[in-house]
Every structure is written in C-alpha cells, then in structure tokens.
Design a protein around this motif. Structure first.
Motif, short mmCIF file in Angstrom:
data_model
loop_
_atom_site.label_atom_id
_atom_site.label_comp_id
_atom_site.label_asym_id
_atom_site.label_seq_id
_atom_site.Cartn_x
_atom_site.Cartn_y
_atom_site.Cartn_z
N SER A 47 58.63 48.69 43.81
CA SER A 47 59.33 47.84 44.78
C SER A 47 60.70 48.41 45.11
CB SER A 47 59.47 46.42 44.23
OG SER A 47 58.21 45.86 43.94
N VAL A 75 55.27 42.10 57.19
CA VAL A 75 53.88 41.72 56.93
C VAL A 75 53.04 42.97 56.69
CG1 VAL A 75 51.80 40.73 57.96
CG2 VAL A 75 53.98 39.53 58.18
N THR A 78 53.92 44.73 53.30
CA THR A 78 53.38 44.05 52.12
C THR A 78 51.86 44.10 52.10
OG1 THR A 78 55.28 42.56 52.23
CG2 THR A 78 53.47 41.92 50.79
N VAL A 337 53.09 43.16 45.13
CA VAL A 337 52.94 42.27 46.29
C VAL A 337 53.84 41.05 46.15
CG1 VAL A 337 51.33 40.78 47.54
CG2 VAL A 337 50.58 43.04 46.79
N GLY A 341 57.06 40.30 48.57
CA GLY A 341 57.04 39.06 49.34
C GLY A 341 58.31 38.24 49.13
N THR A 342 58.80 38.21 47.89
CA THR A 342 60.04 37.49 47.60
C THR A 342 61.22 38.11 48.34
OG1 THR A 342 59.21 36.87 45.41
CG2 THR A 342 61.59 36.74 45.77
N TYR A 344 61.30 40.04 51.07
CA TYR A 344 61.26 39.99 52.54
C TYR A 344 61.54 38.60 53.10
CZ TYR A 344 59.70 44.79 53.20
OH TYR A 344 59.65 46.15 53.25
N LEU A 345 61.48 37.56 52.27
CA LEU A 345 61.86 36.24 52.76
C LEU A 345 63.30 36.23 53.27
CD1 LEU A 345 60.31 33.87 50.05
CD2 LEU A 345 59.58 34.13 52.43
#
Length: 554
Positions: A47, A75, A78, A337, A341-342, A344-345
């Motif tokens: 990451s 999107v 990820t 993943v 995802g965390t 990119y919020l």
C-alpha cells in the motif's frame, strides 16, 4: 517547519534503509527479502509503495479538474488488487521467480523473452519513476521556495542510497512505515480541515458552487502556456504590472502570475481545452471527460488501464514473491484492498475542499498542488503552517515509498535479467539508475504527473497483464505468442500516446489515442492467443501449470 519535516522524513528513511544492510547477503535478499515477509507487513508495504504522489496529490487535483467522474481512478486502482487476488497472487508466488522477466523465462523457457520483458520493465518504471521525482521537486519548490533542481537531486539520491543500502528488506520496512505515516498525515489534516471549515463551508462541499466569478482577489500562477478567453473587460495585474484586457483570447505564459480582482468573471480555457468548470453541471456528472463527446468510452478506458495495469506493474508484482507461500500472497492482496479503500476515502474530502476553496487551480493547470494549498485557505498562522508541513511530509513519503519500489524493479531488470548479476552489481545499479533519471526529471518539470502515471498503467495493462493472465491460466501459451502480443501491446500503447502528443487530436479519435487501453489490451490478448495457437506448445507446459496451481502444503 515544512523543510524540517521533509529533512526528518528523509533521515528516517535512510536510517531504516541502513537496518537492512546486515540481513542482505544474496541476490534473493536484495530482490525479494528472502521470501519471509508476513502478510500484514507486506500489505502495508504494498500500500505504501502503490500510493504514489499521483494518489496523494493527483486524485484530489483530478476531482477539481475533471469533476466527480475522476473518482473512477481510485476505483480502478483498488479494483486492480481484487483481480490480482483472484488471478495472479498465489500462482505467481509458486512460480519461484524473483522478477516478472524471470517468471516469463521459467514459464515459457525463452531467454530472449526474458530480455524483452526486462526492456518493458525499464519502460514502465521510467514512465512511473520520473513523474514521482518531478512531483517531489515541484512540491519542495512550492512549500519551501528552494530551486526545483534541489528537490529533484535530494529526492533521487535519497531513494538510491536507501535501496542500495538495504534492498527489498529495507524497502519493505520503509514502505510499511510510510504507509502508516501517509494514512495518518492524510486523514488527520482532512478531519482537522473539516472541523475548521465550519458548517457553511461543509454545506458547500455537498454541492460546490459553479466557478463563474472570483470570490476574492485571486492570484493564478500559470504552470504552462495557457490560452484564456475573457468574456468581459477585465483589469488584471500580470507579474505585478496592471493591464486592462479586452474580451477575447489572451495567452498566459508559463510562470506568469495573473492577479484577478474580486468579482471578475472567470475566463474560459481556450486552445481546444475541454475541462468542465469546477462546480458546474458537467463537473458533477459521474463520468470522465464529460465535456467531451465520449464520456463513457473515456471512463471505460481509464478503468481498463488502472485495473488491468495494476496487475501488470512490475514493482507491485514482485511484492508477492516476498511472501513465504501462495496463501500468504493471497492474504497480502486481500489486506491491501482494505488499506487502499480506507486511504482513498480521504481523497474525496480533499477534492471537494479544493473545488470550493481553490477552483482557480484548474486555470493554471496546477490542481495537483491543491492538497498542500488548502490549509492556507481554511485557516492561517501556525495552524496552517503545521497542516501544510504534515501534508508535505505525507506527500514526500508517498514519493519515497513508490520510488523505492520502482527503482528496485528497474535495478532488477537491468542487473538481474539483462546481464549476469550479483549483490554488488545490484547495489551499484540502484545508485546509477537513481542518478540516470535525474536529467529526465529536470527536463520534464512541466509534465502532468497524473497523465504520466496513467500512461505507465496503460503500458503495463497492454503488455504484462496479458502475459500474466494467459501465462498463469492457459497452458497453450507459447514464447512466440507471448512475445508477439507484448510487442503489439507495447508498440500500440506507446505509439498511440506519442502520436496524439505530437498531433493533439480531439474528439473520439484523440481520446482513443490518449487513452488506448480500451483497444490495445484486447489487441495484445488476441495476438498472444492467435500466435500461440499456430505455434508448438512446449512439452513441459502441463507440468509447469500444475506447479503453479497445486495448493500450498500445510
């Protein structure tokens, strides 16, 4: 304060790199950390390596410049790991190779194919690495005022020295540390900025106002030569010199600063530019390129490039070779993943804040500086300085972590796949490669970082993605078929992007040349399949496939 934060980060990076010196005795130690990295540490390192300057700075800037449709980029980034989890992670680890070119030779028995794959690694790593160094130089220039070349040289040498000292083990520790640091330094200021912004500004984030008039006296620092079309007479100051401009087209030169008065109408972008106005109706549409005639095609092309390109990035694939076994490789991909995802919020928060507070950056084509510009727009004094320093350190950590992985892949291709290797040569190659990319970064000061990184994804999707998917899951693939497909994908992707850079075509044709993944990836798959079907399949293909897919021993 900002300079101190960057210096501290560089020193910690080099010290962590020095920790890997004692444990590095063989080529395997340098390239894959002796295959003993745990899934959690590996996922944090993946990451940290993956979240480049383009992710930390670029995605928020793309939201300002292209609208909410730009959120398809994270999107795709990820989703690539979901595909990697399903198709690549475990069988790649079972192949036993140290690099992607090494896998090509082990699977298809061709030394020539291995050398060609090494050349492709150099192309992809170069397309990805140079923009990282450019972003680091631009960032240091923006926040500290040092000359651009100073930031470039410091950044390149810091990465080269760290990798030469500790190899993959050092890179793993550095990247895992820097992912935690990036998440903290990205999420913390985002929450802080939202609290400082107040309820009225937070309400505007839900539906940003259309940028039609300057809400305050606003300086616009143009990064590139830009054609502006004024819709009414406007009094501006150009580099401090007052000027009364008539309606119509005007050219702003690179490095000029135009000061627009409060209430002046925002000029349109001329010269064929088709960017949506921040906060406008086109900006709010959920597709990329909404000001063009082919938004759906543009969106699909970006998704194909980012999702399939992730599978083909050599510095990401090699990470799965550091896992003890195939099961650990799958766990690494699954954890990654969740971590991505965390992260990119929070790009959504910065993108919307930038659209409300720094919309003029889309005129100057400097939207990738929005993240570090925002603290000064929300608050002032010491608080703004602290937030800017934190975000600058986070962005610099993003550069260092990604550049370490890219430089490792580049060094492995040059000193392991193209020529006989040893530990000493790998170390020297890492240093030499870090120095060699500096002139390119100095010359490409005005490169669009996000566009350059997307081009690397496009090439990876058009070359290594078909090789890996078919090589891991289709026993009929041959060396001749794989080579022909990769040549087709490389020539079409690089050629199309280069052609449109030279010609500057617009419309559907221009989009398909600028973002060729939508057709170059299927073409590469097709050529590989057709050429393999008319070729002779190696007798050991079935045995090799069994080794790739047999379950790991308990």
């Amino acid at each position: 304060m900002t300079g101190a934060a960057v210096v501290a980060l560089v020193l910690v990076t080099v010290l962590i790199g020095a920790r890997g010196v004692a444990a590095m005795r063989t080529t395997s130690d340098f390239l894959v950390a002796s295959r003993r990295t745990s899934p959690m540490l590996n996922a944090a390192a993946v990451s940290g390596e993956y979240l480049s300057a383009a992710s930390f700075l670029g995605v928020a800037g793309l939201v300002i410049k292209e609208g909410t449709g730009a959120l398809w980029y994270p999107v795709g980034f990820t989703a690539g790991y979901l595909l990697m989890l399903a198709l690549v992670a475990a069988p790649m680890r079972r192949s036993g190779a140290l690099t992607v070119p090494g896998f090509a030779e082990a699977r298809l028995g061709s030394r020539a194919l291995r050398r060609f794959c090494a050349v492709v690694v150099v192309v992809i790593a170069g397309l990805y690495l140079v923009p990282q160094i450019v972003a680091a130089g631009q960032l240091l220039t923006l926040v500290s005022g040092v000359d651009y070349w100073v930031g470039v040289v410091v950044s390149g040498l810091a990465v080269g020295v760290t990798l030469a000292l500790g190899g993959m083990r050092a890179a793993t520790y550095v990247q895992a540390f820097q992912f935690a640091l990036k998440l903290l330094l990205f999420a913390g200021p985002a929450i802080w900025l939202l609290l400082l912004a107040g309820p009225s500004l937070r309400a505007e984030l839900v539906a940003p106002p259309e940028f039609t008039h300057f809400a305050r006296e606003t300086p616009v620092d143009f990064r590139l030569d830009t054609e502006l079309v004024l819709t009414e007479p406007t009094a501006v100051a150009i580099d401090g010199v007052p000027a009364e401009l008539a309606p119509g087209p005007h050219r702003a030169r690179a490095d000029q600063v135009w000061l627009f008065p409060r209430g002046a109408a925002v000029p349109d972008l001329g010269g064929g530019a088709s960017l949506p106005v921040p906060g406008g109706a086109d900006w709010a549409l959920p597709l990329l390129g909404t000001a063009n005639s082919t938004p759906l095609l543009a969106t699909w092309s970006v998704l194909v490039a980012t999702a399939l390109g992730t599978m083909g990035l050599p510095h990401i694939i090699v990470r799965f070779h550091t896992s003890p076994d195939g099961r650990s490789a799958r766990r690494t991909a699954a954890i990654t993943v969740a971590l991505l995802g965390t992260f990119y919020l929070f790009t959504i928060v910065y993108g919307l804040l930038g659209t409300v507070l720094t919309p003029e950056l889309y005129l100057s084509q400097g939207t990738d500086t929005a993240v570090v510009t925002l603290p000064g727009r929300v608050t002032g004094g010491g608080t703004a300085a602290v937030l800017t320093a934190l975000l600058t350190a986070g962005a610099f950590a993003a550069f260092l972590a990604t550049s370490l992985g890219l430089l490792l892949a580049l060094s492995g291709a040059l000193a392991h796949d193209l020529m006989p290797s040893g530990l000493r040569r790998l170390r020297l190659t890492a240093l030499a490669a870090s120095v060699a990319v500096l002139p390119a970064a100095l010359l490409m000061v005005r490169v669009d970082v996000s566009a350059a990184v997307t081009s690397a994804f496009t090439v990876a999707a058009s070359t290594f993605c078909p090789l890996l998917v078919l090589g891991l899951w289709w026993s009929r693939l041959t060396a001749r078929g794989a080579g022909a497909g990769m040549v087709a994908g490389l020539v079409c992707s690089v050629g199309a992007m280069g052609l449109n850079t030279a010609l500057g075509l617009g419309g559907t044709v221009g989009m398909l040349l600028t973002r060729p993944a939508l057709w170059s990836v299927p073409l590469a798959f097709l050529v590989m399949i057709v050429m393999s079907l008319v070729d002779h399949v190696p007798s050991a293909a079935e045995d090799t496939m069994l080794r790739l897919h047999l379950a790991d021993r308990e």
